[in-house]
Design a protein around this motif. Structure first.
Motif, PDB file in Angstrom:
ATOM      1  N   LYS A   1      33.997 -24.232  23.855  1.00 12.06           N
ATOM      2  CA  LYS A   1      32.926 -23.325  24.258  1.00 12.06           C
ATOM      3  C   LYS A   1      33.316 -22.542  25.502  1.00 12.06           C
ATOM      4  O   LYS A   1      33.682 -23.117  26.527  1.00 12.06           O
ATOM      5  N   PRO A   2      33.251 -21.206  25.454  1.00 11.88           N
ATOM      6  CA  PRO A   2      33.619 -20.398  26.620  1.00 11.88           C
ATOM      7  C   PRO A   2      32.443 -20.256  27.583  1.00 11.88           C
ATOM      8  O   PRO A   2      31.302 -20.630  27.274  1.00 11.88           O
ATOM      9  N   ALA A   3      32.717 -19.683  28.742  1.00  5.32           N
ATOM     10  CA  ALA A   3      31.643 -19.392  29.682  1.00  5.32           C
ATOM     11  C   ALA A   3      30.791 -18.264  29.121  1.00  5.32           C
ATOM     12  O   ALA A   3      31.277 -17.376  28.429  1.00  5.32           O
ATOM     13  N   GLY A   4      29.513 -18.300  29.411  1.00  2.00           N
ATOM     14  CA  GLY A   4      28.624 -17.261  28.924  1.00  2.00           C
ATOM     15  C   GLY A   4      27.245 -17.824  28.645  1.00  2.00           C
ATOM     16  O   GLY A   4      27.030 -19.036  28.680  1.00  2.00           O
ATOM     17  N   SER A   5      26.322 -16.922  28.355  1.00  2.00           N
ATOM     18  CA  SER A   5      24.947 -17.324  28.095  1.00  2.00           C
ATOM     19  C   SER A   5      24.743 -17.479  26.593  1.00  2.00           C
ATOM     20  O   SER A   5      24.491 -16.511  25.873  1.00  2.00           O
ATOM     21  N   PHE A   6      24.859 -18.725  26.152  1.00  6.26           N
ATOM     22  CA  PHE A   6      24.723 -19.027  24.731  1.00  6.26           C
ATOM     23  C   PHE A   6      23.610 -20.045  24.511  1.00  6.26           C
ATOM     24  O   PHE A   6      23.441 -20.965  25.306  1.00  6.26           O
ATOM     25  N   ALA A   7      22.878 -19.874  23.421  1.00  6.33           N
ATOM     26  CA  ALA A   7      21.920 -20.883  22.988  1.00  6.33           C
ATOM     27  C   ALA A   7      22.597 -21.738  21.928  1.00  6.33           C
ATOM     28  O   ALA A   7      23.308 -21.214  21.064  1.00  6.33           O
TER      29      ALA A   7
ATOM     30  N   VAL B   1      27.770 -21.298  12.797  1.00  7.29           N
ATOM     31  CA  VAL B   1      27.346 -22.585  12.268  1.00  7.29           C
ATOM     32  C   VAL B   1      28.541 -23.523  12.356  1.00  7.29           C
ATOM     33  O   VAL B   1      29.576 -23.279  11.738  1.00  7.29           O
ATOM     34  N   GLY B   2      28.410 -24.575  13.178  1.00  4.98           N
ATOM     35  CA  GLY B   2      29.505 -25.529  13.328  1.00  4.98           C
ATOM     36  C   GLY B   2      30.341 -25.326  14.575  1.00  4.98           C
ATOM     37  O   GLY B   2      31.503 -25.733  14.607  1.00  4.98           O
ATOM     38  N   ALA B   3      29.787 -24.695  15.600  1.00  7.73           N
ATOM     39  CA  ALA B   3      30.530 -24.497  16.852  1.00  7.73           C
ATOM     40  C   ALA B   3      30.698 -25.840  17.567  1.00  7.73           C
ATOM     41  O   ALA B   3      29.736 -26.587  17.723  1.00  7.73           O
ATOM     42  N   ASP B   4      31.937 -26.134  17.993  1.00 10.28           N
ATOM     43  CA  ASP B   4      32.154 -27.379  18.740  1.00 10.28           C
ATOM     44  C   ASP B   4      31.890 -27.135  20.221  1.00 10.28           C
ATOM     45  O   ASP B   4      31.737 -26.000  20.660  1.00 10.28           O
ATOM     46  N   GLN B   5      31.844 -28.194  20.991  1.00 10.16           N
ATOM     47  CA  GLN B   5      31.622 -28.063  22.432  1.00 10.16           C
ATOM     48  C   GLN B   5      32.921 -28.013  23.215  1.00 10.16           C
ATOM     49  O   GLN B   5      32.938 -27.631  24.383  1.00 10.16           O
ATOM     50  N   LEU B   6      34.030 -28.383  22.572  1.00 10.86           N
ATOM     51  CA  LEU B   6      35.305 -28.466  23.286  1.00 10.86           C
ATOM     52  C   LEU B   6      35.844 -27.100  23.677  1.00 10.86           C
ATOM     53  O   LEU B   6      36.421 -26.933  24.749  1.00 10.86           O
TER      54      LEU B   6
END
Length: 306
Positions: free
Chosen positions: A156-162, A149-154
């Motif tokens: 964000k690692p590679a991978g399959s995330f929703a 909860v509260g993940a930023d976009q800056l």
């Protein structure tokens, strides 16, 4: 490895103790009394101990028998829990859900959803874990947590995330009311700020590159563990730096922290819910759907301007 102590034997001892007789245990377990007697005799022979004292009219547990039963009841409970959680997993419910939250948010943002989940009566253990900066994504990527909860976009690692957007967090450059910068004319320049220590919340990332926003070259730092400690350090005048505006509304109103205009302002960051795309556990998806519609989080992100 063979052991004389079986779950069935422990159930027999438990029933005898609660019912007060072999006959009572036989009735509860739907067995003939001779089968109960055989189970106890076989256990005594295998362990080479006397479990019951039969010198009186009523079979009484010996000290060894009492110890065996008391310890065995823990095994019976564990076996029952194992059976229950196995059925639970077969129905799609996890036995435990770990929710990571970005330190930009207060833990109590999750409390309303957790309270509603507990009212469902589903025996899923919920753990909340605080992460700082890139540590949020790092915890999810390495599966130390099941959702963030509260993940930023800056970071964000590679991978399959929703992901689902929750809103934006705005920032304030804040100093204590009695800090030297409080009376320095605005907007503050790099030269103004760099001469004072920056209060820094240590990034909890273990493998992703750590964040270091808002620190000038040559600036000394005071490193703490989370945003709460960073706020306290700045309120005490031990450091300066950017803080999420929603987290310091009360301090700004009280005047213990002063918002200062800076020559190069910091842009708000967008925060999200995040999980592995393939994960579809019932508890995970319950929280995913509940938090995606949580108006209280969105209201918290847009506080009244101090």
């Amino acid at each position: 490895m063979h052991t004389a102590i079986t779950i069935d034997a422990l159930k027999v001892l438990d029933a005898i103790d609660r019912k007060g007789s072999f006959a009572g245990a036989a009735g509860e377990l739907f067995r003939v009394p001779s089968a109960i007697s055989y189970t106890v005799q076989k256990l005594e022979e295998d362990l080479n101990v006397s479990i019951f004292d039969r010198t009186g009219h009523k079979a009484v547990l010996t000290p060894a028998g009492r110890y065996l039963l008391e310890e065995g009841r823990s095994l019976l409970e564990a076996a029952e829990n194992l059976a229950h959680t196995t059925r639970q997993v077969a129905q799609g419910w996890e036995t435990r859900l770990r929710i990571g939250f970005n330190s930009l948010l207060p833990a109590d943002c999750l409390f309303s959803a957790i309270e509603e989940f507990q009212q469902l009566g589903v025996p899923v253990d919920v753990q909340i874990v605080e992460e700082v900066f890139a540590g949020a994504w790092d915890a999810l990527q390495s599966r130390r947590v099941d959702m963030i909860v509260g993940a930023d976009q800056l970071s964000k690692p590679a991978g399959s995330f929703a992901t689902l957007a929750l809103g934006d967090v705005s920032f304030v450059f804040a100093v204590a009311a009695d800090h030297a910068l409080a009376n320095t004319p605005s907007p503050l320049t790099e030269a103004d700020i760099a001469q004072f220590p920056a209060a820094v919340a240590a990034d909890t990332s273990r493998s992703l590159p750590p964040g270091h926003a808002g620190i000038f070259r040559q600036q000394r730092t005071l490193t703490v563990s989370n945003i709460d400690q960073k706020i306290a350090a700045q309120e005490a005048g031990l450091g300066v730096g950017w803080l999420p505006r929603p987290r310091i509304q009360e301090q700004l109103k009280r005047g213990t922290l002063i918002a200062k205009e800076v020559h190069e302002p910091r842009s708000p960051i967008s925060i999200h819910l995040a999980r592995h795309s393939e994960d579809q556990g019932k508890a995970l998806m319950w929280f995913w759907n509940r938090l995606s519609q949580d108006q209280s989080i969105r209201d918290w992100l847009q506080p009244e301007r101090a």
